[in-house]
Structure formats: C-alpha cells, structure tokens
Design a protein around this motif. Structure first.
Motif, PDB file in Angstrom:
ATOM      1  N   ALA A  71       0.814  -1.226   0.000  1.00 45.02           N
ATOM      2  CA  ALA A  71       0.000   0.000   0.000  1.00 45.02           C
ATOM      3  C   ALA A  71       0.843   1.269   0.000  1.00 45.02           C
ATOM      4  O   ALA A  71       0.374   2.322   0.414  1.00 45.02           O
ATOM      5  CB  ALA A  71      -0.963  -0.001   1.190  1.00 45.02           C
ATOM      6  N   LYS A  72       2.072   1.184  -0.459  1.00 47.37           N
ATOM      7  CA  LYS A  72       2.915   2.371  -0.561  1.00 47.37           C
ATOM      8  C   LYS A  72       3.152   2.667  -2.035  1.00 47.37           C
ATOM      9  O   LYS A  72       3.195   1.768  -2.867  1.00 47.37           O
ATOM     10  CB  LYS A  72       4.259   2.140   0.132  1.00 47.37           C
ATOM     11  CG  LYS A  72       4.139   1.968   1.630  1.00 47.37           C
ATOM     12  CD  LYS A  72       5.495   1.800   2.261  1.00 47.37           C
ATOM     13  CE  LYS A  72       5.355   1.598   3.763  1.00 47.37           C
ATOM     14  NZ  LYS A  72       6.641   1.361   4.393  1.00 47.37           N
ATOM     15  N   SER A  73       3.275   3.933  -2.334  1.00 47.40           N
ATOM     16  CA  SER A  73       3.637   4.318  -3.694  1.00 47.40           C
ATOM     17  C   SER A  73       4.916   5.151  -3.617  1.00 47.40           C
ATOM     18  O   SER A  73       5.234   5.723  -2.572  1.00 47.40           O
ATOM     19  CB  SER A  73       2.506   5.098  -4.363  1.00 47.40           C
ATOM     20  OG  SER A  73       2.229   6.275  -3.634  1.00 47.40           O
ATOM     21  N   PHE A  74       5.614   5.226  -4.716  1.00 44.19           N
ATOM     22  CA  PHE A  74       6.927   5.862  -4.719  1.00 44.19           C
ATOM     23  C   PHE A  74       7.011   6.850  -5.865  1.00 44.19           C
ATOM     24  O   PHE A  74       6.525   6.594  -6.966  1.00 44.19           O
ATOM     25  CB  PHE A  74       8.013   4.787  -4.836  1.00 44.19           C
ATOM     26  CG  PHE A  74       7.869   3.713  -3.796  1.00 44.19           C
ATOM     27  CD1 PHE A  74       8.314   3.917  -2.510  1.00 44.19           C
ATOM     28  CD2 PHE A  74       7.240   2.524  -4.095  1.00 44.19           C
ATOM     29  CE1 PHE A  74       8.152   2.950  -1.539  1.00 44.19           C
ATOM     30  CE2 PHE A  74       7.078   1.544  -3.133  1.00 44.19           C
ATOM     31  CZ  PHE A  74       7.534   1.758  -1.846  1.00 44.19           C
ATOM     32  N   GLU A  75       7.632   7.972  -5.583  1.00 49.19           N
ATOM     33  CA  GLU A  75       7.779   9.017  -6.592  1.00 49.19           C
ATOM     34  C   GLU A  75       8.697   8.575  -7.728  1.00 49.19           C
ATOM     35  O   GLU A  75       8.476   8.912  -8.879  1.00 49.19           O
ATOM     36  CB  GLU A  75       8.340  10.296  -5.950  1.00 49.19           C
ATOM     37  CG  GLU A  75       7.385  10.976  -4.999  1.00 49.19           C
ATOM     38  CD  GLU A  75       6.202  11.600  -5.728  1.00 49.19           C
ATOM     39  OE1 GLU A  75       6.393  12.142  -6.834  1.00 49.19           O
ATOM     40  OE2 GLU A  75       5.091  11.526  -5.196  1.00 49.19           O
ATOM     41  N   ASP A  76       9.740   7.822  -7.387  1.00 48.01           N
ATOM     42  CA  ASP A  76      10.699   7.403  -8.407  1.00 48.01           C
ATOM     43  C   ASP A  76      11.460   6.177  -7.912  1.00 48.01           C
ATOM     44  O   ASP A  76      11.202   5.663  -6.822  1.00 48.01           O
ATOM     45  CB  ASP A  76      11.661   8.541  -8.764  1.00 48.01           C
ATOM     46  CG  ASP A  76      12.363   9.121  -7.537  1.00 48.01           C
ATOM     47  OD1 ASP A  76      12.648   8.369  -6.576  1.00 48.01           O
ATOM     48  OD2 ASP A  76      12.643  10.329  -7.534  1.00 48.01           O
ATOM     49  N   GLU A  77      12.407   5.717  -8.733  1.00 44.78           N
ATOM     50  CA  GLU A  77      13.164   4.507  -8.409  1.00 44.78           C
ATOM     51  C   GLU A  77      14.000   4.672  -7.149  1.00 44.78           C
ATOM     52  O   GLU A  77      14.200   3.718  -6.400  1.00 44.78           O
ATOM     53  CB  GLU A  77      14.082   4.113  -9.572  1.00 44.78           C
ATOM     54  CG  GLU A  77      13.355   3.706 -10.823  1.00 44.78           C
ATOM     55  CD  GLU A  77      13.052   4.890 -11.744  1.00 44.78           C
ATOM     56  OE1 GLU A  77      13.321   6.054 -11.374  1.00 44.78           O
ATOM     57  OE2 GLU A  77      12.528   4.640 -12.832  1.00 44.78           O
ATOM     58  N   LEU A  78      14.481   5.883  -6.904  1.00 40.89           N
ATOM     59  CA  LEU A  78      15.302   6.116  -5.720  1.00 40.89           C
ATOM     60  C   LEU A  78      14.488   5.929  -4.445  1.00 40.89           C
ATOM     61  O   LEU A  78      14.940   5.291  -3.493  1.00 40.89           O
ATOM     62  CB  LEU A  78      15.933   7.508  -5.762  1.00 40.89           C
ATOM     63  CG  LEU A  78      16.911   7.834  -4.640  1.00 40.89           C
ATOM     64  CD1 LEU A  78      18.085   6.837  -4.637  1.00 40.89           C
ATOM     65  CD2 LEU A  78      17.413   9.258  -4.759  1.00 40.89           C
ATOM     66  N   ASP A  79      13.266   6.466  -4.436  1.00 40.01           N
ATOM     67  CA  ASP A  79      12.392   6.271  -3.270  1.00 40.01           C
ATOM     68  C   ASP A  79      12.092   4.794  -3.054  1.00 40.01           C
ATOM     69  O   ASP A  79      12.077   4.310  -1.926  1.00 40.01           O
ATOM     70  CB  ASP A  79      11.082   7.045  -3.445  1.00 40.01           C
ATOM     71  CG  ASP A  79      11.253   8.537  -3.284  1.00 40.01           C
ATOM     72  OD1 ASP A  79      12.299   8.974  -2.745  1.00 40.01           O
ATOM     73  OD2 ASP A  79      10.345   9.283  -3.706  1.00 40.01           O
ATOM     74  N   LEU A  80      11.848   4.068  -4.141  1.00 40.59           N
ATOM     75  CA  LEU A  80      11.616   2.627  -4.040  1.00 40.59           C
ATOM     76  C   LEU A  80      12.851   1.924  -3.490  1.00 40.59           C
ATOM     77  O   LEU A  80      12.748   1.067  -2.606  1.00 40.59           O
ATOM     78  CB  LEU A  80      11.233   2.046  -5.397  1.00 40.59           C
ATOM     79  CG  LEU A  80      11.126   0.522  -5.474  1.00 40.59           C
ATOM     80  CD1 LEU A  80      10.077  -0.003  -4.514  1.00 40.59           C
ATOM     81  CD2 LEU A  80      10.848   0.087  -6.909  1.00 40.59           C
TER      82      LEU A  80
END
Length: 88
Positions: free
Chosen positions: A49-58
């Motif tokens: 249930a989390k979303s990420f702004e970009d690959e770095l956040d992931l």
C-alpha cells in the motif's frame, strides 16, 4: 544440459540401484529459492500500500524494509554497494 545427455542417462539405472534418484525441477521454481519467500514478505509486509515518486524512493524503501525484516527476525543485514561504473 549435462544432466540430460546420453552418457548421464545411461548411468541413471546404476545410480537408482545405489539409491540415487534424479528429479528435474521446472526451469524456474520459485518455491525452491529461499530469497523468493523473503521478497514476498518484503512486498506484503514492508512495502504494501505504498507508492513511490521514483526509483530512488523505491530503492530506499526496499533497503529500509530489508533492515526492518532483519531486525524483526534477529539477523544481521549487510548492504553491499557495487560499482556499476567501473572500467574493465
């Protein structure tokens, strides 16, 4: 594939007499790969249930999730950084 070549196949009956049996797994068998269970728990428990702004956040979320799983299970986690820009 060496384990399916004719010479090896000819040895199978001899090996079976000795109690050695050859079992072939599917090309990819995630149930036999322990890291798959860890990824499953990481996705279900730490990243759900989390979303990420970009690959770095992931990437940071995965690092934090692995660390959290390690702490919960009382095992040490070591992060290894690879240099992808090295010249050969």
């Amino acid at each position: 594939m060496i384990h399916r070549c004719k010479q090896v196949q000819e040895l199978w009956p001899k090996w079976e007499e000795m109690g050695l049996y050859i079992f072939f797994l599917p090309k990819y068998c995630s149930e036999m790969n322990p890291i798959e269970l860890e990824w499953q728990h990481l996705k279900k428990d730490e990243l759900a249930a989390k979303s990420f702004e970009d690959e770095l956040d992931l990437a940071y979320a995965v690092i934090d999730g692995v660390q959290t799983r390690g702490e919960k299970a009382n095992y040490s986690v070591q992060r290894i950084k690879f240099n992808s820009h090295s010249s050969a």
